[in-house]
Enzyme design. Structure first.
Site, PDB file in Angstrom:
ATOM      1  N   MET A   1       0.836  -1.206   0.000  1.00  0.00           N
ATOM      2  CA  MET A   1       0.000   0.000   0.000  1.00  0.00           C
ATOM      3  C   MET A   1       0.869   1.253   0.000  1.00  0.00           C
ATOM      4  O   MET A   1       0.748   2.103   0.876  1.00  0.00           O
ATOM      5  CB  MET A   1      -0.926  -0.010   1.215  1.00  0.00           C
ATOM      6  N   ARG A   2       1.743   1.317  -0.971  1.00  0.00           N
ATOM      7  CA  ARG A   2       2.619   2.468  -1.021  1.00  0.00           C
ATOM      8  C   ARG A   2       3.006   2.718  -2.473  1.00  0.00           C
ATOM      9  O   ARG A   2       3.337   1.786  -3.202  1.00  0.00           O
ATOM     10  CB  ARG A   2       3.862   2.129  -0.196  1.00  0.00           C
TER      11      ARG A   2
ATOM     12  N   LEU B   1       5.376   3.722  -5.393  1.00  0.00           N
ATOM     13  CA  LEU B   1       6.827   3.702  -5.565  1.00  0.00           C
ATOM     14  C   LEU B   1       7.270   5.018  -6.192  1.00  0.00           C
ATOM     15  O   LEU B   1       6.606   5.550  -7.080  1.00  0.00           O
ATOM     16  CB  LEU B   1       7.254   2.553  -6.482  1.00  0.00           C
TER      17      LEU B   1
ATOM     18  N   HIS C   1      -3.968  -5.624  -9.283  1.00  0.00           N
ATOM     19  CA  HIS C   1      -5.014  -4.666  -8.936  1.00  0.00           C
ATOM     20  C   HIS C   1      -6.376  -5.337  -9.129  1.00  0.00           C
ATOM     21  O   HIS C   1      -6.606  -5.981 -10.154  1.00  0.00           O
ATOM     22  CB  HIS C   1      -4.891  -3.424  -9.826  1.00  0.00           C
TER      23      HIS C   1
ATOM     24  N   ASP D   1       4.812   1.160 -13.598  1.00  0.00           N
ATOM     25  CA  ASP D   1       5.546   2.314 -14.110  1.00  0.00           C
ATOM     26  C   ASP D   1       5.368   3.468 -13.137  1.00  0.00           C
ATOM     27  O   ASP D   1       4.974   3.244 -11.987  1.00  0.00           O
ATOM     28  CB  ASP D   1       5.147   2.644 -15.566  1.00  0.00           C
ATOM     29  N   GLU D   2       5.631   4.670 -13.601  1.00  0.00           N
ATOM     30  CA  GLU D   2       5.665   5.769 -12.629  1.00  0.00           C
ATOM     31  C   GLU D   2       4.285   6.304 -12.263  1.00  0.00           C
ATOM     32  O   GLU D   2       4.158   7.152 -11.390  1.00  0.00           O
ATOM     33  CB  GLU D   2       6.591   6.867 -13.150  1.00  0.00           C
TER      34      GLU D   2
HETATM   35  C1  GRF Z   1      -5.604  -7.424  -3.380  1.00  0.00           C
HETATM   36  O1  GRF Z   1      -6.959  -7.192  -3.634  1.00  0.00           O
HETATM   37  C2  GRF Z   1      -4.766  -6.811  -4.458  1.00  0.00           C
HETATM   38  O2  GRF Z   1      -5.356  -6.840  -5.716  1.00  0.00           O
HETATM   39  C3  GRF Z   1      -4.599  -5.389  -3.986  1.00  0.00           C
HETATM   40  O3  GRF Z   1      -4.482  -5.487  -2.602  1.00  0.00           O
HETATM   41  C4  GRF Z   1      -5.124  -6.682  -2.140  1.00  0.00           C
HETATM   42  C5  GRF Z   1      -4.099  -7.463  -1.386  1.00  0.00           C
HETATM   43  O4  GRF Z   1      -4.621  -8.618  -0.804  1.00  0.00           O
HETATM   44  N1  GRF Z   1      -3.471  -4.751  -4.627  1.00  0.00           N
HETATM   45  P1  GRF Z   1      -3.643  -9.685  -0.175  1.00  0.00           P
HETATM   46  O5  GRF Z   1      -2.823  -8.926   0.891  1.00  0.00           O
HETATM   47  O6  GRF Z   1      -2.764 -10.243  -1.244  1.00  0.00           O
HETATM   48  O7  GRF Z   1      -4.516 -10.709   0.451  1.00  0.00           O
END
Ligand code: GRF
Length: 204
Positions: free
Chosen positions: A90-91, A93, A109, A141-142
């Site tokens: 959750m960051r 880059l 995603h 990418d960026e």
């Molecule tokens: C997933 O829905 C993924 O697509 C998103 O964040 C969630 C992560 O879930 N980027 P997990 O930590 O892999 O269970």
């Protein structure tokens, strides 16, 4: 042997699916060399420890993005990571980070990009009333949720769905899609032309 580095911040179910596929030989000639979290309490760290993998916590809280990214990249390099897999990291880059691993950072995603980038994509899709939802594995990418697409999986939205059941069925597809994408990238049998992944390219 290719070295995978996993970056995560939470539950880590995508990481767990990748790890299971590596162990079962479904991602051949690859190993997970390090699992890095920016959050000390990420559930994925527990899983990684249970699996006997090397884990690192590199807290991001209160740090400048680039300073944190420098620490993460140093750790990835120390562990000789070939391919970086963001799995619920959750960051954002920094451009600098992205440039250190050109076409060697993947993200997953939970929407059919370019629809619904950003947070809570499944809820966004459900609220919008889409009839088809899904997930996307793409190069990083960026820009946020933006790089060339490697694998997408689509599922129908059912009348009986709510955002929870829809998210759960998208997640099942995520767990399949991520390993497929890793195998494509590790095979080297593709070329990226503009935004397009061409699968019939010669092996590099
Ligand atoms: C997933 O829905 C993924 O697509 C998103 O964040 C969630 C992560 O879930 N980027 P997990 O930590 O892999 O269970």
């Amino acid at each position: 042997m290719k070295n995978l580095g996993i970056l995560l911040s939470g539950r880590g179910s995508n990481f767990e699916a990748i790890a299971a596929n590596v162990s079962a030989g479904r991602i051949p000639d690859a190993q997970i060399v390090v699992v890095i979290s920016n959050k000390p309490d990420a559930g994925g760290l527990e899983t990684a420890r249970r699996l006997g993998l090397t884990t690192l916590v590199i807290p991001s809280k209160g740090k400048e993005r680039e300073a944190h990214d420098h620490e993460v990249v140093a750790a990835l390099n120390k562990h000789k990571v070939d391919l970086v897999c963001l799995a619920g990291y959750m960051r954002l880059l920094s451009p600098w980070f992205v440039q250190q691993f050109p076409h060697r950072i993947l993200n997953i995603h939970p929407s059919l990009l370019p629809a619904f980038p950003g947070l809570e994509a499944q809820e966004q899709a459900y609220a919008y009333g889409v009839r088809v939802a899904g997930c996307t594995v793409h190069f990083v990418d960026e820009e946020l949720d933006h790089g060339a697409i490697i694998v997408q999986k689509a599922i129908p939205v059912l009348d009986s769905d709510d955002e929870h059941t829809l998210s759960a069925r998208i997640l099942e597809q995520e767990h399949i899609a991520y390993s497929e994408a890793i195998n494509i990238v590790l095979s080297g049998k593709y070329e990226v032309v503009g935004r397009k992944l061409m699968m019939n390219a010669r092996a590099r």
